[in-house]
Design a protein around this motif. Structure first.
Motif, PDB file in Angstrom:
ATOM      1  N   ARG A   1      52.271-112.700  24.257  1.00 59.01           N
ATOM      2  CA  ARG A   1      51.070-112.842  23.440  1.00 59.01           C
ATOM      3  C   ARG A   1      51.477-113.052  21.982  1.00 59.01           C
ATOM      4  O   ARG A   1      52.492-112.529  21.539  1.00 59.01           O
ATOM      5  N   PRO A   2      50.678-113.782  21.208  1.00 59.27           N
ATOM      6  CA  PRO A   2      50.990-113.997  19.792  1.00 59.27           C
ATOM      7  C   PRO A   2      50.970-112.686  19.017  1.00 59.27           C
ATOM      8  O   PRO A   2      50.066-111.875  19.200  1.00 59.27           O
ATOM      9  N   VAL A   3      51.982-112.480  18.166  1.00 58.68           N
ATOM     10  CA  VAL A   3      52.030-111.276  17.334  1.00 58.68           C
ATOM     11  C   VAL A   3      52.024-111.609  15.845  1.00 58.68           C
ATOM     12  O   VAL A   3      51.854-110.734  15.016  1.00 58.68           O
ATOM     13  N   GLY A   4      52.229-112.856  15.510  1.00 61.59           N
ATOM     14  CA  GLY A   4      52.233-113.251  14.111  1.00 61.59           C
ATOM     15  C   GLY A   4      52.666-114.694  13.970  1.00 61.59           C
ATOM     16  O   GLY A   4      52.972-115.366  14.953  1.00 61.59           O
ATOM     17  N   ASP A   5      52.698-115.146  12.723  1.00 63.78           N
ATOM     18  CA  ASP A   5      53.156-116.505  12.452  1.00 63.78           C
ATOM     19  C   ASP A   5      54.012-116.497  11.190  1.00 63.78           C
ATOM     20  O   ASP A   5      54.286-115.447  10.615  1.00 63.78           O
ATOM     21  N   THR A   6      54.451-117.674  10.775  1.00 65.73           N
ATOM     22  CA  THR A   6      55.350-117.747   9.621  1.00 65.73           C
ATOM     23  C   THR A   6      54.687-117.256   8.340  1.00 65.73           C
ATOM     24  O   THR A   6      55.386-116.851   7.412  1.00 65.73           O
TER      25      THR A   6
ATOM     26  N   LYS B   1      44.016-111.151  10.702  1.00 70.99           N
ATOM     27  CA  LYS B   1      44.697-112.186  11.480  1.00 70.99           C
ATOM     28  C   LYS B   1      45.251-111.665  12.797  1.00 70.99           C
ATOM     29  O   LYS B   1      46.095-112.278  13.399  1.00 70.99           O
ATOM     30  N   GLN B   2      44.778-110.517  13.243  1.00 71.54           N
ATOM     31  CA  GLN B   2      45.283-109.970  14.489  1.00 71.54           C
ATOM     32  C   GLN B   2      44.906-110.863  15.655  1.00 71.54           C
ATOM     33  O   GLN B   2      43.810-111.425  15.695  1.00 71.54           O
ATOM     34  N   ALA B   3      45.825-110.983  16.587  1.00 72.48           N
ATOM     35  CA  ALA B   3      45.580-111.786  17.770  1.00 72.48           C
ATOM     36  C   ALA B   3      44.515-111.130  18.628  1.00 72.48           C
ATOM     37  O   ALA B   3      44.467-109.915  18.753  1.00 72.48           O
TER      38      ALA B   3
END
Length: 85
Positions: free
Chosen positions: A10-15, A36-38
């Protein structure tokens, strides 16, 4: 770039949430950003839901390829019009 959990994918963050990295430990530190939490689902990803998701992604990819072709044609036409002037 989006970072995924190695366990559940699952997505946990981005750049944009990148704070630092530790090459010795092989990890990346991401900033916590509550807005911005997934969005996580209660149900785990099953073979059926994965197949449906892959089908949707293939459809989206097809649409994007058609749009890319059309955009290239429009850009080519615009470029030829500029050359005529």
């Amino acid at each position: 770039m989006v970072f995924l959990c190695a366990g559940c994918r699952r997505p946990v963050g981005d750049t944009l949430s990148w704070v630092a990295n530790d090459e010795e430990k092989g990890c990346i530190l991401l900033r916590r950003s509550s807005e911005k939490q997934a969005v996580t689902e209660d149900e785990p990803l099953t073979l059926e839901s994965r197949a449906a998701m892959e089908e949707m992604l293939l459809r989206a990819e097809t649409v994007l390829k058609v749009l890319e072709t059309k955009m290239a044609a429009v850009e080519s036409r615009i470029a030829s019009l500029h050359k005529e002037v």
